[in-house]
Motif scaffolding. Structure first.
Motif, mmCIF file in Angstrom:
data_model
loop_
_atom_site.group_PDB
_atom_site.id
_atom_site.type_symbol
_atom_site.label_atom_id
_atom_site.label_comp_id
_atom_site.label_asym_id
_atom_site.label_seq_id
_atom_site.Cartn_x
_atom_site.Cartn_y
_atom_site.Cartn_z
ATOM 1 N N MET A 1 43.239 35.659 45.159
ATOM 2 C CA MET A 1 41.922 36.213 45.261
ATOM 3 C C MET A 1 41.854 37.450 44.373
ATOM 4 N N ALA A 2 40.778 37.602 43.655
ATOM 5 C CA ALA A 2 40.599 38.735 42.757
ATOM 6 C C ALA A 2 40.569 40.047 43.535
ATOM 7 N N ARG A 3 41.105 41.090 42.909
ATOM 8 C CA ARG A 3 41.082 42.420 43.519
ATOM 9 C C ARG A 3 40.112 43.298 42.749
ATOM 10 N N LEU A 4 39.483 44.225 43.446
ATOM 11 C CA LEU A 4 38.595 45.203 42.830
ATOM 12 C C LEU A 4 39.244 46.569 42.933
ATOM 13 N N GLN A 5 39.228 47.310 41.829
ATOM 14 C CA GLN A 5 39.745 48.676 41.819
ATOM 15 C C GLN A 5 38.759 49.548 41.060
ATOM 16 N N ASP A 25 41.154 42.461 38.805
ATOM 17 C CA ASP A 25 42.379 41.802 38.355
ATOM 18 C C ASP A 25 42.683 40.619 39.267
ATOM 19 N N GLN A 26 43.669 39.852 38.903
ATOM 20 C CA GLN A 26 44.025 38.608 39.570
ATOM 21 C C GLN A 26 42.827 37.647 39.594
ATOM 22 N N THR A 64 47.895 41.040 37.207
ATOM 23 C CA THR A 64 47.770 42.162 38.139
ATOM 24 C C THR A 64 47.853 43.459 37.359
ATOM 25 N N ILE A 65 46.897 44.326 37.571
ATOM 26 C CA ILE A 65 46.844 45.625 36.903
ATOM 27 C C ILE A 65 46.939 46.696 37.980
#
Length: 114
Positions: A1-5, A25-26, A64-65
């Motif tokens: 699942m995409a991550r938000l940063q 990312d992802q 992944t960042i």
């Protein structure tokens, strides 16, 4: 699942609120089936997102960042040990919660119309 940063940027003299960049990312790109009469141009899911949320930009990565600025470094005053804390949200079940809320709102709207 995409991550938000969120990557916060230094404030300028004319900024009403701190500027930021949304980092996704992802991310797994999706494939879209084009309908009759549509061009075969790829669909960009992130078009216009920066303007809508007030970000300076949206950066999207499949890898992944990790943004070091999103970590908190604490130093223990008694022994001088350094502790790094990284807080990441657990969004498990969030999609289901949103869909349940949407279904309830639709049912309430239908009941109000009747």
């Amino acid at each position: 699942m995409a991550r938000l940063q969120i990557l916060e940027l230094p404030e300028g003299s004319g900024d009403e609120r701190p500027p930021f960049i949304l980092v996704v990312d992802q991310y797994v790109p999706r494939r879209y089936v084009q309908g009759i009469g549509q061009t075969a141009e790829p669909v960009d899911e992130f078009t216009g997102i920066a303007e809508q949320i007030g970000a300076r930009a949206v950066l999207v990565f499949e890898e992944t960042i990790d943004i070091p600025a999103n970590e908190v470094t604490l130093t223990d005053a008694t022994d001088g040990n350094v502790v790094r804390i990284r807080v990441e949200p657990d969004l498990t079940g969030f999609h289901e919660q949103v869909m349940d809320a949407v279904a309830k709102a639709q049912a309430d709207a239908r009941a109000a119309i009747r």
